[in-house]
Design an enzyme around this catalytic site. Structure first.
Site, PDB file in Angstrom:
ATOM      1  N   CYS A  67      21.461 -77.499 -52.768  1.00 42.69           N
ATOM      2  CA  CYS A  67      21.441 -76.276 -51.973  1.00 42.69           C
ATOM      3  C   CYS A  67      20.873 -75.075 -52.713  1.00 42.69           C
ATOM      4  O   CYS A  67      20.763 -73.991 -52.141  1.00 42.69           O
ATOM      5  CB  CYS A  67      22.856 -75.969 -51.490  1.00 42.69           C
ATOM      6  SG  CYS A  67      23.580 -77.341 -50.563  1.00 42.69           S
ATOM      7  N   HIS A  95      26.048 -66.807 -51.647  1.00 40.98           N
ATOM      8  CA  HIS A  95      25.896 -68.211 -51.252  1.00 40.98           C
ATOM      9  C   HIS A  95      26.918 -68.541 -50.163  1.00 40.98           C
ATOM     10  O   HIS A  95      26.572 -69.160 -49.160  1.00 40.98           O
ATOM     11  CB  HIS A  95      26.082 -69.118 -52.468  1.00 40.98           C
ATOM     12  CG  HIS A  95      25.862 -70.562 -52.183  1.00 40.98           C
ATOM     13  ND1 HIS A  95      24.647 -71.056 -51.767  1.00 40.98           N
ATOM     14  CD2 HIS A  95      26.695 -71.637 -52.238  1.00 40.98           C
ATOM     15  CE1 HIS A  95      24.739 -72.361 -51.580  1.00 40.98           C
ATOM     16  NE2 HIS A  95      25.970 -72.738 -51.859  1.00 40.98           N
ATOM     17  N   GLU A 100      32.854 -67.836 -56.094  1.00 42.19           N
ATOM     18  CA  GLU A 100      31.711 -66.916 -56.165  1.00 42.19           C
ATOM     19  C   GLU A 100      32.163 -65.464 -56.087  1.00 42.19           C
ATOM     20  O   GLU A 100      31.685 -64.616 -56.845  1.00 42.19           O
ATOM     21  CB  GLU A 100      30.727 -67.210 -55.031  1.00 42.19           C
ATOM     22  CG  GLU A 100      29.523 -66.278 -55.042  1.00 42.19           C
ATOM     23  CD  GLU A 100      28.586 -66.472 -53.865  1.00 42.19           C
ATOM     24  OE1 GLU A 100      27.471 -65.904 -53.897  1.00 42.19           O
ATOM     25  OE2 GLU A 100      28.964 -67.192 -52.903  1.00 42.19           O
ATOM     26  N   LYS A 128      25.176 -67.029 -43.891  1.00 41.10           N
ATOM     27  CA  LYS A 128      25.401 -68.387 -43.380  1.00 41.10           C
ATOM     28  C   LYS A 128      26.391 -68.383 -42.223  1.00 41.10           C
ATOM     29  O   LYS A 128      26.467 -69.364 -41.471  1.00 41.10           O
ATOM     30  CB  LYS A 128      25.897 -69.314 -44.492  1.00 41.10           C
ATOM     31  CG  LYS A 128      24.847 -69.689 -45.524  1.00 41.10           C
ATOM     32  CD  LYS A 128      25.401 -70.673 -46.538  1.00 41.10           C
ATOM     33  CE  LYS A 128      24.381 -71.049 -47.606  1.00 41.10           C
ATOM     34  NZ  LYS A 128      24.103 -69.943 -48.550  1.00 41.10           N
ATOM     35  N   HIS A 188      24.330 -73.544 -42.849  1.00 41.00           N
ATOM     36  CA  HIS A 188      23.857 -73.789 -44.210  1.00 41.00           C
ATOM     37  C   HIS A 188      22.604 -74.655 -44.152  1.00 41.00           C
ATOM     38  O   HIS A 188      22.653 -75.830 -43.788  1.00 41.00           O
ATOM     39  CB  HIS A 188      24.962 -74.484 -45.003  1.00 41.00           C
ATOM     40  CG  HIS A 188      24.702 -74.601 -46.467  1.00 41.00           C
ATOM     41  ND1 HIS A 188      23.515 -74.221 -47.065  1.00 41.00           N
ATOM     42  CD2 HIS A 188      25.490 -75.063 -47.485  1.00 41.00           C
ATOM     43  CE1 HIS A 188      23.586 -74.448 -48.354  1.00 41.00           C
ATOM     44  NE2 HIS A 188      24.772 -74.958 -48.635  1.00 41.00           N
ATOM     45  N   PHE A 227      25.155 -78.688 -55.137  1.00 38.23           N
ATOM     46  CA  PHE A 227      25.834 -79.863 -55.672  1.00 38.23           C
ATOM     47  C   PHE A 227      25.109 -80.313 -56.945  1.00 38.23           C
ATOM     48  O   PHE A 227      23.884 -80.343 -57.010  1.00 38.23           O
ATOM     49  CB  PHE A 227      25.809 -81.010 -54.666  1.00 38.23           C
ATOM     50  CG  PHE A 227      26.784 -80.870 -53.525  1.00 38.23           C
ATOM     51  CD1 PHE A 227      27.714 -79.856 -53.487  1.00 38.23           C
ATOM     52  CD2 PHE A 227      26.770 -81.784 -52.475  1.00 38.23           C
ATOM     53  CE1 PHE A 227      28.604 -79.740 -52.439  1.00 38.23           C
ATOM     54  CE2 PHE A 227      27.657 -81.689 -51.424  1.00 38.23           C
ATOM     55  CZ  PHE A 227      28.577 -80.663 -51.395  1.00 38.23           C
TER      56      PHE A 227
END
Length: 411
Positions: free
Chosen positions: A162, A302, A313, A334, A339, A400
């Site tokens: 991502c 994010h 985050e 998002k 996403h 990831f």
């Protein structure tokens, strides 16, 4: 060497181009809806909604183009053509030896791959299309962009889950700073709304399962958040050396000032619990930009709407900015787009640049009860004004595998 943004392009769950996408984002509209298919009944797919494109590529591209490209490459071409025209390059003389292409995908041509396997099983190996491999390759989108615009300085496709789209933009920044290119078309794309990825993400407990409330499912920082919403689309920016842009009289949206990239080296999917790698990426980006935390006015986070990841985050942003975080506007877009995986960081870079250009931070929707741990000023429901003068904004993207990318833009 200074690097500037001269062109923007996208096709997204909010709109078929930058103007319509940005308008929808400022209006706080959701691009998420129930999927019109029978996957739940046929395969037992537990999630029945996603952020699908508003404008299918088939409405924009020719039939021969759609036949030879995976949907991920189709979306990349749509966004790249818009960005190229937006940069005023359609009529310009561009040296192909000084033009690069860096367009990433986190998953690649999953539709092509799985359709080809269905063909083998149902009709035999001889019926597989000859273009199957070029279509399923993760580098197919950047290769097609390179072919389209004759970009011969290099065509690259970093795959970092991502964080892929943001890393592509970071590589474009470095490609120009190293002297390899004057212009780089860069960004990310993803077309993974398919029963297998949905089932796999659901098996990881990563997806929201609010089938009865699709538009309210992506809710970053809300206490009731239960996972991300899958989206699709592409975001592309044209990066250019400031010298080259000035020489041709190009319009400049913003400067790309800094890049920070780190790795957690912690877990194949889970972020490092203290967010040290994420914070370090932001620190490195600001250091490379020659800025301090006091210069930051906005962060496009994010923030995927997962129970664990969002607050890791958020704590990192607070740790980095300290008390100045009280003056920084945080957006989690998002919540509207879902996403986009490998396309997320690129689309969110478009949002970050537009926020700086218009001095407007887009809203975060669906946050009815903010997590009490959140210690950054979240823009909720309606846009808010950013300050005048010289300001900077951070765009975060994490993937990831522990990939962390922070980009710093400024005006």
């Amino acid at each position: 060497m200074n690097v500037v943004v001269t062109g923007l392009g996208t096709t997204s769950p909010l709109g078929g181009d930058v103007a319509s996408t940005w308008e929808a984002a400022l209006a706080g509209r959701s691009g998420v809806r129930t999927l019109e298919n029978d996957w739940a009944e046929q395969y037992g797919v537990p999630v029945t909604f996603a952020g699908q494109l508003v404008v299918p590529p088939s409405e924009v591209l020719s039939r021969p183009e759609t036949k030879r490209m995976d949907p991920s490459a189709q979306m990349a071409i749509v966004a790249a053509r818009e960005a190229w025209a937006d940069a005023g390059l359609a009529e310009a003389e561009v040296d192909p030896e000084r033009l690069g292409s860096i367009v990433s995908s986190g998953i690649g041509g999953v539709w092509t791959l799985l359709t080809a396997w269905d063909t083998v099983k149902e009709r035999g190996a001889s019926r597989v299309l000859p273009l199957t491999v070029p279509m399923l390759m993760p580098n197919s989108p950047t290769a097609y962009v390179s072919l389209e615009f004759k970009a011969r300085a290099g065509a690259h496709a970093p795959v970092s889950a991502c964080a892929s789209g943001a890393e592509a933009i970071g590589m474009g920044f470095e490609m120009i700073q190293s002297g390899r290119a004057d212009i780089v078309i860069c960004g990310g794309t993803e077309a993974a709304i398919h029963p297998l990825p949905i089932s796999a993400f659901a098996a990881m407990q990563a997806l929201s399962k609010r089938n009865d409330d699709p538009q309210g499912a992506s809710r970053p920082y809300d206490v009731s958040r239960d996972g991300f919403v899958l989206g699709e689309g592409a975001g592309v920016v044209v990066l250019e050396s400031e010298e080259h842009a000035k020489a041709r009289g190009a319009r400049v949206y913003a400067s790309l000032l800094g890049l920070g990239m780190t790795a957690d080296a912690h877990h194949i999917a889970a972020p490092e619990p203290n967010g040290a790698g994420q914070t370090r990426a932001m620190e490195l980006a600001l250091e490379r930009a020659g800025l301090t935390t006091a210069d930051v006015a906005h962060v496009n986070a994010h923030a995927t709407s997962t129970p664990v990841g969002d607050m890791i985050e958020a704590r990192g942003i607070r740790s980095l900015l300290g008390s100045h975080a009280d003056q920084v506007l945080l957006s989690a877009t998002k919540s509207m787009t879902g996403h986009l995986l490998g396309g997320a960081g690129a689309l969110e870079s478009v949002f970050t640049v537009k926020a700086l250009e218009t001095r407007t931070a887009p809203p975060t929707i669906n946050v009815t009860e903010p997590d009490p741990e959140l210690q950054v000023d979240l823009v909720r429901d309606t846009p808010r004004a950013l300050p005048e003068g010289q300001i900077a904004a951070i765009n975060n993207s994490f993937g990831f595998g522990g990939h962390n990318v922070a980009l710093v833009f400024g005006v």
